[in-house]
Design a protein around this motif. Structure first.
Motif, PDB file in Angstrom:
ATOM      1  N   HIS A  70      12.425 -24.316 -26.633  1.00 46.81           N
ATOM      2  CA  HIS A  70      12.454 -22.867 -26.406  1.00 46.81           C
ATOM      3  C   HIS A  70      13.050 -22.137 -27.603  1.00 46.81           C
ATOM      4  CE1 HIS A  70      12.911 -19.021 -24.330  1.00 46.81           C
ATOM      5  NE2 HIS A  70      14.167 -19.008 -24.750  1.00 46.81           N
ATOM      6  N   GLU A  71      14.138 -22.674 -28.173  1.00 45.67           N
ATOM      7  CA  GLU A  71      14.784 -22.018 -29.315  1.00 45.67           C
ATOM      8  C   GLU A  71      13.870 -22.009 -30.540  1.00 45.67           C
ATOM      9  OE1 GLU A  71      18.701 -23.509 -30.077  1.00 45.67           O
ATOM     10  OE2 GLU A  71      19.278 -23.369 -27.965  1.00 45.67           O
ATOM     11  N   CYS A  72      13.145 -23.110 -30.773  1.00 49.25           N
ATOM     12  CA  CYS A  72      12.205 -23.141 -31.903  1.00 49.25           C
ATOM     13  C   CYS A  72      11.129 -22.072 -31.742  1.00 49.25           C
ATOM     14  CB  CYS A  72      11.550 -24.526 -32.000  1.00 49.25           C
ATOM     15  SG  CYS A  72      12.618 -25.834 -32.615  1.00 49.25           S
ATOM     16  N   THR A  73      10.582 -21.979 -30.548  1.00 46.82           N
ATOM     17  CA  THR A  73       9.539 -20.982 -30.283  1.00 46.82           C
ATOM     18  C   THR A  73      10.086 -19.571 -30.446  1.00 46.82           C
ATOM     19  OG1 THR A  73       8.518 -22.507 -28.695  1.00 46.82           O
ATOM     20  CG2 THR A  73       7.823 -20.206 -28.604  1.00 46.82           C
ATOM     21  N   ASP A  74      11.300 -19.359 -29.961  1.00 46.38           N
ATOM     22  CA  ASP A  74      11.928 -18.039 -30.050  1.00 46.38           C
ATOM     23  C   ASP A  74      12.175 -17.641 -31.504  1.00 46.38           C
ATOM     24  OD1 ASP A  74      13.351 -15.744 -28.734  1.00 46.38           O
ATOM     25  OD2 ASP A  74      15.044 -16.594 -29.835  1.00 46.38           O
ATOM     26  N   ILE A  75      12.676 -18.579 -32.304  1.00 40.52           N
ATOM     27  CA  ILE A  75      12.927 -18.283 -33.718  1.00 40.52           C
ATOM     28  C   ILE A  75      11.622 -17.971 -34.453  1.00 40.52           C
ATOM     29  CG2 ILE A  75      13.692 -19.287 -35.913  1.00 40.52           C
ATOM     30  CD1 ILE A  75      15.818 -20.818 -34.327  1.00 40.52           C
ATOM     31  N   MET A  76      10.583 -18.738 -34.172  1.00 43.98           N
ATOM     32  CA  MET A  76       9.288 -18.475 -34.821  1.00 43.98           C
ATOM     33  C   MET A  76       8.764 -17.092 -34.469  1.00 43.98           C
ATOM     34  SD  MET A  76       7.096 -22.025 -34.955  1.00 43.98           S
ATOM     35  CE  MET A  76       7.509 -22.738 -33.377  1.00 43.98           C
ATOM     36  N   ALA A  77       8.955 -16.676 -33.217  1.00 40.34           N
ATOM     37  CA  ALA A  77       8.470 -15.364 -32.794  1.00 40.34           C
ATOM     38  C   ALA A  77       9.278 -14.233 -33.420  1.00 40.34           C
ATOM     39  CB  ALA A  77       8.523 -15.270 -31.269  1.00 40.34           C
ATOM     40  N   ARG A  78      10.599 -14.401 -33.492  1.00 37.95           N
ATOM     41  CA  ARG A  78      11.464 -13.317 -33.979  1.00 37.95           C
ATOM     42  C   ARG A  78      11.552 -13.261 -35.498  1.00 37.95           C
ATOM     43  NH1 ARG A  78      16.247 -13.902 -33.487  1.00 37.95           N
ATOM     44  NH2 ARG A  78      16.447 -16.011 -32.614  1.00 37.95           N
ATOM     45  N   ARG A  79      11.624 -14.430 -36.129  1.00 39.26           N
ATOM     46  CA  ARG A  79      11.899 -14.489 -37.567  1.00 39.26           C
ATOM     47  C   ARG A  79      10.639 -14.605 -38.429  1.00 39.26           C
ATOM     48  NH1 ARG A  79      17.087 -12.683 -38.156  1.00 39.26           N
ATOM     49  NH2 ARG A  79      18.494 -13.793 -36.737  1.00 39.26           N
ATOM     50  N   GLN A  80       9.553 -15.048 -37.816  1.00 36.40           N
ATOM     51  CA  GLN A  80       8.300 -15.289 -38.545  1.00 36.40           C
ATOM     52  C   GLN A  80       8.559 -16.065 -39.846  1.00 36.40           C
ATOM     53  OE1 GLN A  80       6.408 -11.435 -38.951  1.00 36.40           O
ATOM     54  NE2 GLN A  80       5.786 -11.418 -36.811  1.00 36.40           N
ATOM     55  N   PRO A  81       9.126 -17.244 -39.739  1.00 34.96           N
ATOM     56  CA  PRO A  81       9.499 -18.018 -40.930  1.00 34.96           C
ATOM     57  C   PRO A  81       8.286 -18.524 -41.693  1.00 34.96           C
ATOM     58  CG  PRO A  81       9.720 -19.359 -38.975  1.00 34.96           C
ATOM     59  CD  PRO A  81       9.391 -17.978 -38.492  1.00 34.96           C
ATOM     60  N   ALA A  82       8.520 -18.896 -42.933  1.00 29.18           N
ATOM     61  CA  ALA A  82       7.449 -19.454 -43.771  1.00 29.18           C
ATOM     62  C   ALA A  82       7.987 -20.673 -44.508  1.00 29.18           C
ATOM     63  CB  ALA A  82       6.969 -18.401 -44.778  1.00 29.18           C
ATOM     64  N   ALA A  83       7.074 -21.394 -45.161  1.00 31.60           N
ATOM     65  CA  ALA A  83       7.428 -22.523 -46.026  1.00 31.60           C
ATOM     66  C   ALA A  83       8.323 -23.527 -45.299  1.00 31.60           C
ATOM     67  CB  ALA A  83       8.079 -22.019 -47.304  1.00 31.60           C
ATOM     68  N   TYR A  84       9.453 -23.891 -45.941  1.00 34.34           N
ATOM     69  CA  TYR A  84      10.313 -24.941 -45.383  1.00 34.34           C
ATOM     70  C   TYR A  84      10.786 -24.611 -43.974  1.00 34.34           C
ATOM     71  CZ  TYR A  84      14.438 -27.681 -44.383  1.00 34.34           C
ATOM     72  OH  TYR A  84      15.358 -28.486 -43.752  1.00 34.34           O
ATOM     73  N   ASP A  85      11.162 -23.352 -43.724  1.00 35.37           N
ATOM     74  CA  ASP A  85      11.698 -22.987 -42.412  1.00 35.37           C
ATOM     75  C   ASP A  85      10.668 -23.221 -41.308  1.00 35.37           C
ATOM     76  OD1 ASP A  85      14.178 -22.055 -43.452  1.00 35.37           O
ATOM     77  OD2 ASP A  85      13.144 -20.242 -44.135  1.00 35.37           O
ATOM     78  N   LEU A  86       9.441 -22.847 -41.582  1.00 29.03           N
ATOM     79  CA  LEU A  86       8.390 -23.047 -40.586  1.00 29.03           C
ATOM     80  C   LEU A  86       8.145 -24.538 -40.371  1.00 29.03           C
ATOM     81  CD1 LEU A  86       6.255 -21.887 -38.705  1.00 29.03           C
ATOM     82  CD2 LEU A  86       4.685 -21.778 -40.650  1.00 29.03           C
ATOM     83  N   ARG A  87       8.131 -25.301 -41.463  1.00 26.90           N
ATOM     84  CA  ARG A  87       7.927 -26.746 -41.341  1.00 26.90           C
ATOM     85  C   ARG A  87       9.060 -27.393 -40.549  1.00 26.90           C
ATOM     86  NH1 ARG A  87       7.062 -26.560 -46.930  1.00 26.90           N
ATOM     87  NH2 ARG A  87       8.841 -27.960 -47.283  1.00 26.90           N
ATOM     88  N   MET A  88      10.274 -26.914 -40.776  1.00 28.96           N
ATOM     89  CA  MET A  88      11.410 -27.474 -40.052  1.00 28.96           C
ATOM     90  C   MET A  88      11.270 -27.242 -38.552  1.00 28.96           C
ATOM     91  SD  MET A  88      15.470 -26.534 -40.231  1.00 28.96           S
ATOM     92  CE  MET A  88      16.542 -27.095 -38.889  1.00 28.96           C
TER      93      MET A  88
END
Length: 239
Positions: A70-88
């Motif tokens: 749930h936390e991973c999904t929430d961070i992806m939705a709020r932060r819209q990470p890219a590169a290393y962060d998204l891969r992590m």
């Protein structure tokens, strides 16, 4: 944990969220490692207290898997990470799935011990499984260490152990078949041993999967289904 390779962001809150996420994965990994230890102790020593503890911890592992997912999904939705962060985040979701399945294998062993409670044949120390157990525990520990340190340097050595696990499992299987053929009274013990060895072999497979996800996270390369030689070349080609 070596944080030197972890990207730092302008938002301190983002840094904190990512660090807390990693810590939760390591907490889950620690619980799973303990489950494997307790399950094999329960099986080899007929320790019902250890078997009970494995089952109790399985609920904790399942809860952590859902929380982290749930936390991973929430961070992806709020932060819209890219590169290393998204891969992590993507790798983390996959890693916790493998960790949960390792916990399931340990729980399967523990439940078998519970099923055998009260039987009078359960006297042997299951010495054949000790080498397989040590190999698998080393793989799991190494995979979690690679994740914690954000380091793929030892991954090749860890995944190389999988071939040894497979050889050990096949050797145990041949021994058990021979024992069953020689004396039918060995069948019950041999089948229990076989199911436990199979569960440990699967734990080794899931530990390899964790290593592959770490490579994707750090290097950005999908090394699933590659041979060990191909994996090593891929790792060395990306700096």
């Amino acid at each position: 944990m070596d944080n030197s390779k972890i990207k730092q962001h302008i938002s301190q809150q983002f840094n904190q969220e990512m660090e807390e996420l990693r810590n939760k994965v390591m907490m889950m990994g620690g619980l799973v490692e303990e489950q494997v230890d307790l399950a094999t102790k329960a099986f080899m020593s007929y320790d019902m207290e250890s078997a009970d503890q494995v089952v109790l911890q399985d609920h904790q592992v399942d809860t952590l898997e859902k929380e982290i997912d749930h936390e991973c999904t929430d961070i992806m939705a709020r932060r819209q990470p890219a590169a290393y962060d998204l891969r992590m985040l993507i790798a983390t979701i996959k890693i916790i799935t493998d960790l949960e399945r390792i916990g399931d294998e340990a729980t399967r062993i523990a439940r078998m011990v519970m099923r055998l409670e009260g039987t009078d044949y359960y006297q042997d120390k299951y010495y054949e499984i000790e080498h397989l157990l040590n190999l698998v525990k080393g793989m799991l520990n190494g995979a979690l260490d690679a994740y914690a340190r954000n380091d793929v340097e030892e991954v090749i050595a860890i995944t190389a152990q999988d071939a040894k696990v497979d050889r050990e499992y096949n050797s145990i299987t041949r021994q058990l078949i021979t024992q069953m053929m020689e004396d039918p009274r060995n069948i019950t013990r041999a089948l229990d041993m076989l199911w436990t060895a199979r569960a440990l072999e699967r734990i080794g497979d899931h530990s390899c999967n964790v290593c592959e996800h770490v490579i994707y996270m750090v290097k950005g390369k999908d090394v699933r289904h590659l041979s060990r030689e191909e994996m090593e070349r891929t790792i060395n080609s990306v700096r």
